[in-house]
Enzyme design. Structure first.
Site, PDB file in Angstrom:
ATOM      1  CB  CYS A 136      -1.032   0.015   1.103  1.00 26.13           C
ATOM      2  SG  CYS A 136      -0.520  -0.731   2.630  1.00 26.13           S
ATOM      3  CG  HIS A 187      -0.135   3.462   5.123  1.00 23.59           C
ATOM      4  ND1 HIS A 187      -0.285   2.142   4.774  1.00 23.59           N
ATOM      5  CD2 HIS A 187       0.816   3.485   6.097  1.00 23.59           C
ATOM      6  CE1 HIS A 187       0.508   1.393   5.506  1.00 23.59           C
ATOM      7  NE2 HIS A 187       1.191   2.180   6.312  1.00 23.59           N
TER       8      HIS A 187
END
Ligand code: NAG
Ligand code: NAG
Length: 574
Positions: A73, A134
């Site tokens: 990710c 993130h």
């Protein structure tokens, strides 16, 4: 026959509908977490219902060959936002540590990188990110928010700095760190026992040495205990944080209501834009399908795929909330809607009870964190834009998530300078059917900072080739690793494996490369040229930039309790 009226009316109509007077299109991008291409109805799944994602494909295009820049990710999202390979932005890892695991760590997407949200702002757009980020948080001091979405082009942010995590649930047996170090408690106990024995054996030594050792033992134990405290015991409290812009509003996050809150924030944002009529870019970054899987009660137990299936149906419901709001607010015709995932389903992911908690990647080999195999990078992607994309289109040509950057920049009427290397291409001509062949001749599939495979689509013919230089270090006889595969430990293929992805999409039958020497040569030459274009940058995922820093640790309320709840939604979804 020209009457007075038609002669008069045509110029008036042209004036009203001429493009320079048209409202700039709105952009709604949605990205799921760890969703596999085999999980979605329109990509062939018959046992889970995803009517809303399917609806986007039906009213627009299904992209069957849409690739993320990484099977993990953090790097995948960095590339999605910037249109650049993670190796260019410092978001590719050169060690075992490949995603951010602590909010209080200084590494992240450098804020001199340009995201499409920043491009949107130069074109007069309002911008929002709702959900997962993130890509780093504060850098040098608490709340400097150097890597924060508000500093990377998003006017409005409601979401979380890190990612969802097994550790954020309510089952103490589920912990990412425990699944990486399952014997952590034994290792800790062994260390303490060894320390005690060492101290004991030095009892017979001179006092000064004894003193030194007692001191070292005490210090060592304290260190071990602190690491244990921060990484295991308080991991959830310290990292499950929810923000509205730069305000910490919830710690730890109440997961069962989160998807409903993200959807409500998205709908509210659309309603506000309907009122002020400003063009906007909205990025919905869903929490699902990452573990810990938790949903509203009404989604529990509705299908036969356990908590994974519940979460999938809840996310699809969330997508539906956004689509319904666009319908209701009359925004459909003037809005590009795009849905994708950051990386493939996590094949090794199991609950503490052994239930499958990772996604399904259909016919494609491998999954999340498996390097360059298609199961980790071929994303379930759909796009709708009524002015250009015909309903029911299917795009089988290779495209990249990095293409969204230049594609929407063009659509928004923004000018891109050419001082920065953008790896994405404008794919609107392909989506609209004006072009038939992918604008990408080559794509490079990285694992960390190394290229593990090259993809090549010659202008003529119909084939897309994939040359696999390195393959995942699978457990012998299986197509999985322990929890994630290692990049550095990958198996070097000598000679490399060549696949015709058009006839062998599952990467099962490598072709004799001696019969395709010129293709292989072309691909290796393209890789060399690409590598020569990479400029050196700081590696943001180095361990030194990712370890926990006490002085960067956010905490709401009083330390060390650090608890608060988002008052806006408190009690609303109970
Ligand atoms: C549909 O998705 C679920 C959830 O990942 C998976 O377990 C199942 O095998 C898929 N079914 C089909 C028919 O593809
Ligand atoms: C951002 O700054 C770093 C450090 O000064 C530099 O290495 C990098 O090239 C810059 N990136 C861009 C896109 O300008």
């Amino acid at each position: 026959m020209f009457t007075f009226q038609t002669v008069f009316l045509i110029p008036v109509l042209l004036l009203v509908f001429s493009p320079s007077h048209a409202k700039p299109p709105n952009i709604v991008l949605m990205i799921a977490d760890d969703l596999g291409i085999g999980d979605i109805g329109c990509f062939g799944n018959t046992t889970v219902k995803t009517p809303n994602i399917d609806r986007i494909a039906k009213e627009g295009a299904k992209l069957t060959h849409h690739l993320s820049a990484s099977s993990l990710c953090t790097p995948s999202r960095a590339a999605f936002l910037t249109g650049r390979y993670p190796i260019r932005t410092g978001m590719a890892s050169r060690n075992f540590y490949r995603v951010s695991l602590f909010v209080a760590a200084p590494g992240g997407l450098p804020n001199n990188e340009t995201t499409y949200a920043e491009v949107a702002k130069t074109a007069g757009y309002k911008t929002a990110l709702i959900g997962k980020w993130h890509l780093g948080w504060s850098k040098n001091s608490l709340n400097d928010f150097d890597h924060h979405p508000n500093n990377q082009g998003f006017d409005y942010f409601y979401g979380y700095p890190l990612t969802n995590m097994k550790d954020f649930g309510d089952d103490p047996r589920e912990s990412l760190l425990l699944s990486i170090f399952p014997l952590w408690h034994y290792q800790l106990a062994t260390m303490v026992i060894l320390l005690i024995i060492t101290t004991g054996s030095f009892y017979r030594m001179k006092m000064i040495r004894l003193f030194l050792f007692v001191f070292l033992v005490a210090f060592g134990s304290l260190l071990v205990f602190s690491v244990h405290y921060v990484c295991i015991i308080r991991y959830k409290d310290f990292n499950s944080l929810l923000y509205r812009n730069t305000d910490l509003v919830e710690q730890p996050i109440e997961l069962p209501t989160l998807t409903r809150r993200l959807a409500a924030e998205g709908v509210e944002y659309l309603e506000d834009r309907s009122k002020d009529q400003d063009p906007f870019l909205l990025l919905m970054s869903w929490t699902h399908m990452h573990t810990f899987l938790d949903t509203a009660d009404k989604f529990k137990g509705r299908n036969k795929h356990g908590r994974y299936g519940d979460a999938l149906e809840e996310m699809d419901w969330g997508v539906g909330e956004i689509l319904n709001a666009l319908d209701r607010l009359n925004m459909v015709d003037n809005t590009l809607v795009y849905f994708t995932s950051d990386n493939g389903g996590h094949l090794e992911e199991r609950s503490a009870d052994g239930d499958v908690h990772g996604g399904y990647n259909g016919i494609y080999k491998g999954g999340k964190a498996h390097g360059a195999v298609d199961g980790g990078i071929r994303m379930p992607s759909v796009a709708r834009y009524p002015p250009s994309i015909r309903p029911g289109s299917v795009i089988d040509e290779q495209t990249s998530m990095m293409d969204i950057f230049p594609t929407i920049s063009k659509l928004m009427g923004a000018k891109l300078g050419n001082s920065i290397q953008i790896d994405g291409r404008n794919i609107m001509p392909l989506l609209s059917g004006n072009e038939k062949v992918s604008p990408h001749d080559f794509m490079f599939h990285y694992c960390g900072d190394e290229i593990h495979a090259i993809r090549y689509r010659p202008r003529d013919g119909t084939s897309t080739w994939k040359l696999v230089l390195k393959s995942p270090d699978y457990i012998p006889g299986k197509q999985v690793c322990l929890f994630v595969c290692s990049c550095k430990g990958a198996i070097v293929n000598d000679p490399p494996l060549l696949h015709d992805m058009t006839s062998d999409p599952s990467e099962k039958n490598p072709i004799d490369i001696t019969k395709h020497q010129s293709i292989v040569k072309t691909m290796l030459k393209a890789m060399k040229d690409h590598q020569a274009s990479i400029l050196p940058v700081d590696y943001q995922l180095d361990v030194s930039k990712q370890l926990w820093r006490p002085w960067l640790q956010p905490c709401c309320g009083t330390f060390p309790s650090c608890h608060c709840i988002d008052q806006k939604y408190h009690g609303k979804f109970r």
